[in-house]
Design an enzyme around this catalytic site. Structure first.
Site, PDB file in Angstrom:
ATOM      1  N   SER A 104     -20.082  -6.053   5.216  1.00  0.00           N
ATOM      2  CA  SER A 104     -20.905  -6.773   4.238  1.00  0.00           C
ATOM      3  C   SER A 104     -22.128  -7.372   4.922  1.00  0.00           C
ATOM      4  O   SER A 104     -22.063  -7.772   6.088  1.00  0.00           O
ATOM      5  CB  SER A 104     -20.100  -7.899   3.574  1.00  0.00           C
ATOM      6  N   PHE A 106     -24.657 -10.017   6.113  1.00  0.00           N
ATOM      7  CA  PHE A 106     -24.556 -11.442   6.401  1.00  0.00           C
ATOM      8  C   PHE A 106     -25.411 -12.226   5.409  1.00  0.00           C
ATOM      9  O   PHE A 106     -26.527 -11.824   5.081  1.00  0.00           O
ATOM     10  CB  PHE A 106     -25.069 -11.750   7.812  1.00  0.00           C
ATOM     11  N   LEU A 107     -24.891 -13.362   4.934  1.00  0.00           N
ATOM     12  CA  LEU A 107     -25.727 -14.299   4.194  1.00  0.00           C
ATOM     13  C   LEU A 107     -26.616 -15.029   5.194  1.00  0.00           C
ATOM     14  O   LEU A 107     -26.302 -15.094   6.388  1.00  0.00           O
ATOM     15  CB  LEU A 107     -24.856 -15.300   3.446  1.00  0.00           C
ATOM     16  N   ASP A 173      -7.129 -14.625  -6.544  1.00  0.00           N
ATOM     17  CA  ASP A 173      -7.293 -15.481  -5.363  1.00  0.00           C
ATOM     18  C   ASP A 173      -8.637 -16.208  -5.343  1.00  0.00           C
ATOM     19  O   ASP A 173      -9.205 -16.442  -4.285  1.00  0.00           O
ATOM     20  CB  ASP A 173      -7.158 -14.616  -4.105  1.00  0.00           C
ATOM     21  N   GLU A 178     -18.854 -20.352  -4.199  1.00  0.00           N
ATOM     22  CA  GLU A 178     -19.961 -20.886  -3.399  1.00  0.00           C
ATOM     23  C   GLU A 178     -21.280 -20.737  -4.140  1.00  0.00           C
ATOM     24  O   GLU A 178     -21.458 -19.807  -4.936  1.00  0.00           O
ATOM     25  CB  GLU A 178     -20.036 -20.180  -2.041  1.00  0.00           C
ATOM     26  N   ASP A 193     -15.545 -12.711  -1.088  1.00  0.00           N
ATOM     27  CA  ASP A 193     -14.134 -12.578  -0.728  1.00  0.00           C
ATOM     28  C   ASP A 193     -13.336 -11.950  -1.866  1.00  0.00           C
ATOM     29  O   ASP A 193     -12.563 -12.612  -2.558  1.00  0.00           O
ATOM     30  CB  ASP A 193     -13.546 -13.938  -0.339  1.00  0.00           C
TER      31      ASP A 193
END
Length: 304
Positions: A104, A106-107, A173, A178, A193
């Site tokens: 993925s 990166f933020l 889950d 965020e 996630d």
């Protein structure tokens, strides 16, 4: 990393908080999020990695080197160092060196783009017994609506978008979500996630839809997209199948998982229809299709 074969389903006796984390679920979630036009999952792609040449032989980190070992089957394996599920019993192994995984984007760092991690109002109980209030109180949404920022922003509508997304992938889950602080209380939610999605194609966990069924409100743009993807010429499973063919690890999902998307989509539309029958379309469908007109000073002046 890959921990489960495509055709394996999560055992019925597994609690969601001990389920496997699946690399193909992360990949498929990115594609589905884009198809739904939410675009809140960071770009994610599948890749075949040589864990020996691309990780072990290039790292200078002694801690990372220490978690690699060769299994009795002569496969190169490694495990993580973390508070749980991080022992050699939970190691992932190459075959003997190659391992599938999801990568993925990166933020931005927290210094550049600060984020908040906020408990989901519909959080589940992470114990073997006991229930949260929303599971026993059908009027729970009335309580949520009285709490800022769910009382006077689009936050609740974004929570319902996220619940629809989670129901389609079967993800139970979602304990937190965020947000980037830069956009304030009306910013979008990050759908991060998603690895515990796509575990069971044979079961539809309708409790994931509680925010929708209890609050009976949905964005018009979301509803229109769902209705489009229910049409035969734009069937969700077909669009997903075509999209996932672009991934290097295709096929990412098995056919039963793709067909489950169509079945779950119908259940979402049925839940919306039930809400409309009870409260009327005007109260259920929130119109987010209109854009505020730009101030006069911002308008482009025509040139002769």
């Amino acid at each position: 990393p890959s921990r489960q074969k495509r055709e394996e389903e999560t055992p019925e006796d597994f609690f969601y908080f001990v389920d496997f984390q699946r690399h193909n679920a992360e990949i498929a979630a990115f594609h589905l999020d884009r198809i739904l036009d939410f675009r809140r999952v960071p770009p994610t792609v599948g890749r075949l990695i040589n864990v020996t040449k691309e990780i072990l032989e290039v790292t200078k980190n002694e801690v990372l080197q220490s978690v690699f070992f060769v299994s009795p089957a002569s496969n190169v394996c490694f495990f993580a160092k973390c508070p749980y599920m991080c022992k050699t019993e939970y190691a992932v192994c190459g075959n003997p060196h190659l391992l599938e995984g999801s990568l993925s984007a990166f933020l931005p760092s927290l210094n550049l783009a600060p984020r908040l991690s906020i408990p989901n109002p519909w959080i589940r109980s992470y114990s073997f017994d006991g229930k949260e209030e929303w599971e026993v109180n059908p009027l729970y949404c009335n309580t949520v609506r009285e709490i800022y920022p769910y009382s006077n922003s689009n936050r609740l509508l974004n929570i319902i978008d996220m619940a629809i997304f989670d129901f389609l992938i079967g993800n139970m889950d979602r304990h937190h979500y965020e947000m980037f602080t830069k956009f304030g209380d009306d910013g979008f939610l990050l759908h991060l996630d998603n690895a515990r999605g796509f575990g069971r194609h044979s079961h539809d966990e309708t409790s994931i839809l509680a925010p929708l069924s209890q609050c009976c409100i949905i964005k018009r743009t979301t509803l229109l997209r769902l209705q489009l993807l229910a049409q035969p010429e734009y069937r969700l499973s077909d669009v997903m199948r075509e999209s996932l063919l672009q991934d290097p690890l295709a096929p990412v999902l098995t056919e039963p998982h793709l067909l489950a998307l169509d079945r779950r989509l119908q259940l979402i539309l049925k839940a919306v229809g039930s809400c409309i029958d009870t409260y009327g379309e005007g109260k259920v469908v929130a119109d987010d299709t209109t854009r505020p007109e730009a101030p006069t000073s911002d308008k482009v002046k025509p040139t002769s």
